[in-house]
Design a protein around this motif. Structure first.
Motif, PDB file in Angstrom:
ATOM      1  N   SER A  78      64.748   6.353  39.128  1.00 29.22           N
ATOM      2  CA  SER A  78      65.601   5.253  38.683  1.00 29.22           C
ATOM      3  C   SER A  78      64.969   4.616  37.462  1.00 29.22           C
ATOM      4  O   SER A  78      63.767   4.719  37.243  1.00 29.22           O
ATOM      5  N   LYS A  79      65.813   3.952  36.677  1.00 29.89           N
ATOM      6  CA  LYS A  79      65.313   3.170  35.559  1.00 29.89           C
ATOM      7  C   LYS A  79      64.760   1.872  36.109  1.00 29.89           C
ATOM      8  O   LYS A  79      65.252   1.355  37.115  1.00 29.89           O
ATOM      9  N   GLU A  86      59.804   3.638  28.118  1.00 23.20           N
ATOM     10  CA  GLU A  86      59.826   5.078  27.911  1.00 23.20           C
ATOM     11  C   GLU A  86      59.001   5.835  28.958  1.00 23.20           C
ATOM     12  O   GLU A  86      58.635   6.972  28.740  1.00 23.20           O
ATOM     13  N   VAL A  87      58.664   5.203  30.059  1.00 24.83           N
ATOM     14  CA  VAL A  87      57.951   5.851  31.158  1.00 24.83           C
ATOM     15  C   VAL A  87      58.786   5.701  32.415  1.00 24.83           C
ATOM     16  O   VAL A  87      59.183   4.602  32.779  1.00 24.83           O
ATOM     17  N   TRP A  95      55.709  12.499  39.954  1.00 24.02           N
ATOM     18  CA  TRP A  95      55.798  12.931  38.568  1.00 24.02           C
ATOM     19  C   TRP A  95      56.000  11.714  37.684  1.00 24.02           C
ATOM     20  O   TRP A  95      56.660  10.745  38.066  1.00 24.02           O
ATOM     21  N   VAL A  96      55.432  11.769  36.493  1.00 26.79           N
ATOM     22  CA  VAL A  96      55.606  10.725  35.493  1.00 26.79           C
ATOM     23  C   VAL A  96      56.305  11.361  34.295  1.00 26.79           C
ATOM     24  O   VAL A  96      55.865  12.398  33.800  1.00 26.79           O
ATOM     25  N   ILE A  97      57.394  10.734  33.857  1.00 30.01           N
ATOM     26  CA  ILE A  97      58.151  11.218  32.701  1.00 30.01           C
ATOM     27  C   ILE A  97      57.856  10.279  31.543  1.00 30.01           C
ATOM     28  O   ILE A  97      58.108   9.073  31.629  1.00 30.01           O
ATOM     29  N   MET A  98      57.305  10.835  30.461  1.00 21.77           N
ATOM     30  CA  MET A  98      57.004  10.035  29.276  1.00 21.77           C
ATOM     31  C   MET A  98      57.747  10.636  28.098  1.00 21.77           C
ATOM     32  O   MET A  98      57.797  11.855  27.952  1.00 21.77           O
ATOM     33  N   PHE A 106      60.691  14.670  25.971  1.00 24.60           N
ATOM     34  CA  PHE A 106      59.999  14.156  27.145  1.00 24.60           C
ATOM     35  C   PHE A 106      58.925  15.130  27.600  1.00 24.60           C
ATOM     36  O   PHE A 106      59.058  16.337  27.418  1.00 24.60           O
ATOM     37  N   ARG A 107      57.888  14.576  28.227  1.00 24.29           N
ATOM     38  CA  ARG A 107      56.878  15.376  28.907  1.00 24.29           C
ATOM     39  C   ARG A 107      56.790  14.871  30.338  1.00 24.29           C
ATOM     40  O   ARG A 107      56.811  13.663  30.575  1.00 24.29           O
TER      41      ARG A 107
END
Length: 189
Positions: A78-79, A86-87, A95-98, A106-107
């Motif tokens: 969720s946001k 941006e994370v 998992w972390v989305i950056m 994105f990574r």
């Protein structure tokens, strides 16, 4: 690491999207729609087996999505409001989305290990999204995350339009006219 490709315009459509590999072989089908609570996007193998699903749990400014892999809930995304926009975190999978919603890059990390990258590599003709995934078991989940991130990026692009095109604009008073005043005092006659 294997690379997968999909059409960015097809992510927003309510149609079946084919995901290809580097040799242009069809690998997965993305089927479903967004917009309402309980809507589902499903990722199938070309053979027709259900791999993963992303289910929309809530609506609003901060919608929540549930990730399902082989019919078991494995995570939620969720946001969140906060300083770091941006994370994003995928709870359950850790998992972390950056990255950047504006650029579409994105990574995704699990600890220090990179799980995947998502990048819009061709902006012509609707755009092409390139997914680089570390393990075959993660591919269907990364396709689901790419669909979520694409949806949020599209909604973020609409926000400046709304801010620059207000429906009501105050007009200055004409020269020589007197602005009306309202007296809120009660008459005591």
């Amino acid at each position: 690491m294997r690379k997968l490709y999909l059409n960015e315009a097809a992510l927003s459509a309510k149609a079946t999207t084919v995901i290809h590999d580097e040799q242009n072989q069809s690998c997965y089908l993305l089927v479903g729609k967004w917009g309402l609570r309980a809507d589902v996007l499903s990722v199938y193998t070309i053979a027709g087996e259900l791999e993963a699903e992303v289910k929309q749990e809530s609506l609003g400014l901060l919608p929540k999505f549930r990730l399902v892999y082989h019919r078991q809930v494995v995570g939620r995304v969720s946001k969140t409001f906060g300083v770091i926009r941006e994370v994003l975190f995928v709870r359950g999978l850790n998992w972390v989305i950056m990255g950047s919603l504006a650029s579409g890059r994105f990574r995704i990390y699990h600890g220090r290990d990179q799980v995947a990258t998502i990048a819009v590599i061709d902006h012509s003709g609707g755009g092409t999204v390139e997914l680089t995934v570390d393990q075959p078991d993660h591919e269907a989940l990364i396709v689901c995350l790419a669909a979520i991130l694409n949806r949020w990026a599209r909604h973020q692009q609409k926000l400046p339009e709304l801010l620059h095109n207000p429906t009501w604009v105050p007009h200055p008073a004409q020269s020589g006219s007197v602005a009306p005043t309202i007296d809120h005092r009660k008459d005591s006659d």
